[in-house]
Design a protein around this motif. Structure first.
Motif, short mmCIF file in Angstrom:
data_model
loop_
_atom_site.label_atom_id
_atom_site.label_comp_id
_atom_site.label_asym_id
_atom_site.label_seq_id
_atom_site.Cartn_x
_atom_site.Cartn_y
_atom_site.Cartn_z
N ASP A 116 -28.88 22.28 -5.99
CA ASP A 116 -30.06 22.15 -6.87
C ASP A 116 -29.76 21.32 -8.11
OD1 ASP A 116 -31.44 23.75 -5.11
OD2 ASP A 116 -31.27 25.57 -6.33
N VAL A 117 -28.57 21.49 -8.66
CA VAL A 117 -28.28 20.88 -9.97
C VAL A 117 -27.31 19.71 -9.90
CG1 VAL A 117 -28.76 23.05 -11.16
CG2 VAL A 117 -26.42 22.54 -10.45
N GLY A 118 -26.72 19.48 -8.73
CA GLY A 118 -25.77 18.38 -8.60
C GLY A 118 -26.34 17.02 -8.98
N PRO A 119 -27.58 16.71 -8.59
CA PRO A 119 -28.14 15.41 -8.96
C PRO A 119 -28.26 15.21 -10.48
CG PRO A 119 -29.37 16.34 -7.13
CD PRO A 119 -28.45 17.41 -7.62
N ASP A 120 -28.25 16.29 -11.23
CA ASP A 120 -28.33 16.20 -12.69
C ASP A 120 -26.96 16.21 -13.35
OD1 ASP A 120 -31.21 16.27 -12.74
OD2 ASP A 120 -31.05 18.39 -12.23
N GLY A 121 -25.91 16.12 -12.55
CA GLY A 121 -24.56 16.07 -13.11
C GLY A 121 -23.96 17.41 -13.43
N VAL A 122 -24.62 18.50 -13.03
CA VAL A 122 -24.12 19.85 -13.31
C VAL A 122 -23.27 20.32 -12.14
CG1 VAL A 122 -24.73 22.24 -13.86
CG2 VAL A 122 -26.16 20.36 -14.70
N LEU A 123 -22.05 20.75 -12.42
CA LEU A 123 -21.14 21.25 -11.40
C LEU A 123 -21.01 22.77 -11.55
CD1 LEU A 123 -18.31 18.55 -11.52
CD2 LEU A 123 -20.48 18.53 -10.25
N VAL A 124 -21.02 23.47 -10.42
CA VAL A 124 -21.08 24.93 -10.40
C VAL A 124 -20.00 25.46 -9.47
CG1 VAL A 124 -22.59 26.93 -10.07
CG2 VAL A 124 -23.59 24.71 -10.63
N ASN A 125 -19.13 26.33 -9.98
CA ASN A 125 -18.03 26.86 -9.17
C ASN A 125 -17.76 28.33 -9.48
OD1 ASN A 125 -16.77 24.42 -7.69
ND2 ASN A 125 -16.96 23.67 -9.79
N VAL A 126 -17.03 28.94 -8.57
CA VAL A 126 -16.50 30.30 -8.77
C VAL A 126 -14.98 30.19 -8.91
CG1 VAL A 126 -16.05 32.52 -7.63
CG2 VAL A 126 -18.33 31.48 -7.51
N VAL A 127 -14.42 30.91 -9.85
CA VAL A 127 -12.96 31.08 -9.92
C VAL A 127 -12.65 32.52 -9.53
CG1 VAL A 127 -10.97 31.26 -11.46
CG2 VAL A 127 -12.47 29.26 -11.57
N ILE A 135 -15.65 18.52 -7.91
CA ILE A 135 -15.47 19.87 -7.38
C ILE A 135 -16.69 20.71 -7.75
CG2 ILE A 135 -14.04 21.94 -7.35
CD1 ILE A 135 -11.68 20.18 -8.23
N THR A 136 -17.48 21.08 -6.78
CA THR A 136 -18.65 21.91 -7.03
C THR A 136 -18.99 22.72 -5.79
OG1 THR A 136 -20.90 21.90 -7.98
CG2 THR A 136 -20.41 20.22 -6.32
N GLY A 137 -19.62 23.87 -6.00
CA GLY A 137 -19.96 24.75 -4.89
C GLY A 137 -18.77 25.41 -4.24
N GLU A 138 -17.65 25.47 -4.97
CA GLU A 138 -16.40 25.97 -4.39
C GLU A 138 -16.01 27.33 -4.96
OE1 GLU A 138 -14.94 24.62 -1.94
OE2 GLU A 138 -15.72 22.57 -1.93
N ILE A 139 -15.23 28.06 -4.17
CA ILE A 139 -14.55 29.27 -4.65
C ILE A 139 -13.09 28.89 -4.82
CG2 ILE A 139 -13.92 31.66 -4.15
CD1 ILE A 139 -16.44 31.82 -2.40
N VAL A 140 -12.67 28.78 -6.06
CA VAL A 140 -11.31 28.34 -6.38
C VAL A 140 -10.45 29.58 -6.62
CG1 VAL A 140 -9.88 26.97 -7.93
CG2 VAL A 140 -12.21 26.20 -7.36
N ARG A 141 -9.47 29.77 -5.79
CA ARG A 141 -8.63 30.97 -5.85
C ARG A 141 -7.41 30.75 -6.73
NH1 ARG A 141 -11.34 30.40 -1.35
NH2 ARG A 141 -12.20 32.23 -0.28
N VAL A 142 -7.20 31.69 -7.64
CA VAL A 142 -6.00 31.69 -8.48
C VAL A 142 -5.29 33.02 -8.22
CG1 VAL A 142 -5.05 31.35 -10.80
CG2 VAL A 142 -7.26 30.34 -10.18
N THR A 143 -4.60 33.08 -7.09
CA THR A 143 -4.08 34.36 -6.58
C THR A 143 -2.59 34.33 -6.29
OG1 THR A 143 -4.50 33.77 -4.28
CG2 THR A 143 -6.32 34.81 -5.49
N GLY A 144 -1.97 33.17 -6.47
CA GLY A 144 -0.57 33.06 -6.04
C GLY A 144 -0.42 33.04 -4.53
N GLY A 145 -1.54 32.78 -3.83
CA GLY A 145 -1.49 32.73 -2.38
C GLY A 145 -1.77 34.05 -1.69
#
Length: 253
Positions: free
Chosen positions: A180-191, A242-252
């Motif tokens: 929805d917001v990508g065309p407006d330059g807005v990036l949305v992610n989960v950490v 990078i958008t629409g992603e779930i970025v894991r910070v878990t040490g694997g």
């Protein structure tokens, strides 16, 4: 690496109530950002984080906020925009816990009464903040949203049904909202952090955390600083795709 965050306005909900929230605020401050953080009850803790933000080179504002109050989101965003003149970054870190405190519910889901308030605050409450912020993030031309989740959504704990349901709902929202917001330059992610190295380990969690460490390739817990640095990168000009992603910070884990 140039992150392009100097002078940009950042709103972090729950920025004073957790290690991740405060370390993320300080990471933005080191880049010269203007950082607004919310608190629910502990104004003193929020003031302490705000002072540290200023010491690190950022500007700071603290705002009281109740994630479960229906009208609180619009009032929060309005307060921040009035203070700074706009909004460039939103970090959703606030969590609503039941009266028993952070962690799984005391009873199985089928025996739990009053779970609706926790679910509504954690899912709909966060959605209300995003909705209120989006017009300003669109206007910024390069707005960023990061929602902080938890590895518990994938490696569930007993009695965590309500929390996991709310958080995974935000995962779906993020993936859809990116379109929805990508065309407006807005990036949305989960950490998605793993168990973050805590200040202290309660006895009831010691065995669980030990198991987590043994199952992690790095053989250590991630730190709140590492989570905060990941959030800052995703919200910076260094991240353009990078958008629409779930970025894991878990040490694997």
């Amino acid at each position: 690496m140039e992150l392009g965050l100097s002078g940009r306005t950042v709103l972090i909900t729950g920025g004073s109530s957790s290690l991740i929230g405060s370390e993320t605020a300080l990471a933005f401050a080191r880049e010269g950002a203007k950082v607004a953080i919310t608190y629910h009850r502990n104004e003193e803790a929020a003031e302490e984080v705000a002072n540290r933000i200023v010491e690190r080179g950022g500007a700071a504002r603290i705002v009281p906020f109740d994630l479960g109050a229906p009208d609180a989101a619009s009032e929060l965003v309005r307060s921040v925009v009035d203070w700074s003149g706009g909004l460039d970054v939103l970090v959703n870190n606030a969590i609503h816990w039941p009266d028993s405190g952070p962690g799984p519910l005391a009873t199985p889901f089928d025996q739990t009464v009053g779970w609706e308030a926790e679910f509504d605050a954690n899912l709909a409450g966060t959605m209300r903040v995003i909705q209120a912020a989006l017009p300003h993030l669109r206007a910024a031309g390069a707005g960023r949203v990061v929602t902080v989740s938890s590895v518990v959504t994938e490696r569930c704990l007993p009695h965590s049904s309500v929390y996991v349901a709310a958080k995974t709902g935000l995962h779906g929202l993020t993936k859809s909202l990116a379109w929805d917001v990508g065309p407006d330059g807005v990036l949305v992610n989960v950490v998605m952090p793993g168990w973050v190295n805590p200040r202290f380990i309660p006895d009831e969690l010691a065995l669980l955390i030990d198991e987590h460490v043994r199952a992690t390739p790095t053989k250590r817990l991630p730190t709140a600083v590492e989570v905060g640095d990941t959030i800052v990168f995703l919200c910076s000009s260094a991240n353009g795709s990078i958008t629409g992603e779930i970025v894991r910070v878990t040490g694997g884990y």
